[in-house]
Write an enzyme that holds these catalytic residues in place. Structure first.
Site, PDB file in Angstrom:
ATOM      1  N   HIS A   4       0.845  -1.192   0.000  1.00 51.27           N
ATOM      2  CA  HIS A   4       0.000   0.000   0.000  1.00 51.27           C
ATOM      3  C   HIS A   4       0.880   1.242   0.000  1.00 51.27           C
ATOM      4  O   HIS A   4       1.778   1.385   0.831  1.00 51.27           O
ATOM      5  CB  HIS A   4      -0.893  -0.011   1.242  1.00 51.27           C
TER       6      HIS A   4
ATOM      7  N   ASP B 123       0.590   5.422   0.073  1.00 54.79           N
ATOM      8  CA  ASP B 123      -0.191   6.648   0.204  1.00 54.79           C
ATOM      9  C   ASP B 123       0.511   7.765  -0.555  1.00 54.79           C
ATOM     10  O   ASP B 123       1.615   8.175  -0.183  1.00 54.79           O
ATOM     11  CB  ASP B 123      -0.329   7.047   1.671  1.00 54.79           C
TER      12      ASP B 123
ATOM     13  N   ASP C 178      -8.691   1.512   6.722  1.00 52.91           N
ATOM     14  CA  ASP C 178      -7.339   2.073   6.650  1.00 52.91           C
ATOM     15  C   ASP C 178      -7.196   3.139   7.728  1.00 52.91           C
ATOM     16  O   ASP C 178      -8.004   4.063   7.796  1.00 52.91           O
ATOM     17  CB  ASP C 178      -7.118   2.680   5.258  1.00 52.91           C
TER      18      ASP C 178
ATOM     19  N   GLY D  81       0.435   0.127   8.499  1.00 46.61           N
ATOM     20  CA  GLY D  81       1.803   0.555   8.238  1.00 46.61           C
ATOM     21  C   GLY D  81       2.646   0.487   9.485  1.00 46.61           C
ATOM     22  O   GLY D  81       3.335  -0.503   9.743  1.00 46.61           O
ATOM     23  N   SER D  82       2.575   1.521  10.308  1.00 46.48           N
ATOM     24  CA  SER D  82       3.442   1.631  11.483  1.00 46.48           C
ATOM     25  C   SER D  82       3.330   0.430  12.408  1.00 46.48           C
ATOM     26  O   SER D  82       4.336  -0.029  12.967  1.00 46.48           O
ATOM     27  CB  SER D  82       3.115   2.911  12.257  1.00 46.48           C
TER      28      SER D  82
END
Length: 254
Positions: free
Chosen positions: A50, A52, A199, A221-222
């Site tokens: 993914h 961004d 998300d 993500g993180s």
């Protein structure tokens, strides 16, 4: 990893993508370690990356442009989320760079139908052939869900943001669950063939109840890169879906 999508119809691609419940926000890791991350994800048979794309105009942050899509290995499925002022131009550039899935913001373009219709005519390379571009629509927490009604037939992915992009302010869990329930009610018999994605700064503790509601995928993500434990965290998050029996996806033991 993406060779299994070669030559498939749009419907078949969506069905196959629905078996992958996790899209890894690759930009959340340390960029100097990107090569190592990609090797680890490939060993895990984790094809969805993914990205961004933020331009500092739609939201305050600036990340990367479409050029970054083309820098990632062709073996992955590149899941691109546009948070930019000019989605039409960015979408064209992302297709040229090899994006396999492109998600637009519902708030970002008065010409959504035009951009989505064009994306529906595009194909992109995968190992061994091509696949159709998969189209998504994303909604900020305060955006009314009914804005997607006119374009439901033009999207395969519906993504609900649990945070306000660029600001980090999160939805309460109860509000997020209510929003998912409202979306499912809105879709009704049009639910089939749609991938529902959440998300935004989710924790693993939130997954079971969201999975039970019927979501198909989360973007993380993180949380996946925390403590430099990408492999362990990815396995753990994917296992939540496997335990729930919500997908046929079987995590790799590599």
């Amino acid at each position: 990893m993406n060779s299994q999508f070669a030559g498939l119809t749009r419907e078949a691609c969506v069905a196959l993508l629905a078996s992958y419940p996790l899209s890894v926000g690759i930009l959340a890791g340390q960029w100097i370690a990107l090569h190592r991350y990609l090797q680890q994800l490939e060993a895990l048979n984790q094809p969805l990356l993914h990205l961004d794309l933020m331009d500092g105009q739609f939201c305050p942050q600036f990340t990367v442009g479409p050029w970054a899509v083309g820098q990632l290995p062709q073996t992955f499925i590149k899941d691109v989320h546009l948070m930019v002022a000019d989605q039409w131009t960015a979408a064209q550039a992302c297709v040229k760079a090899g994006a396999h899935c492109i998600t637009l913001q519902a708030e970002g373009d008065i010409h959504l139908h035009h951009t989505l219709s064009w994306l529906g005519q595009q194909t992109v390379p995968v190992i061994g052939g091509e696949m159709p571009v998969i189209r998504g629509i994303s909604l900020c927490p305060a955006t009314p869900l009914d804005v997607i009604i006119p374009i439901l037939s033009d999207v395969e992915v519906i993504q609900l943001l649990a945070v306000n992009p660029g600001y980090g302010s999160k939805m309460r869990s109860s509000d997020l669950h209510e929003r998912v329930a409202q979306l499912l009610c809105l879709l009704g018999d049009k639910r089939e063939g749609k991938i529902i994605v959440i998300d935004g700064s989710l924790t693993q503790d939130q997954l079971p109840s969201l999975i039970a509601q019927g979501i198909d995928r989360v973007v993380s993500g993180s949380a996946l890169f925390r403590d430099d434990r990408l492999v362990e965290n990815t396995r753990s998050w994917r296992a939540m879906f496997k335990v729930a029996g919500d997908t046929t996806f079987l995590p790799s033991t590599a």
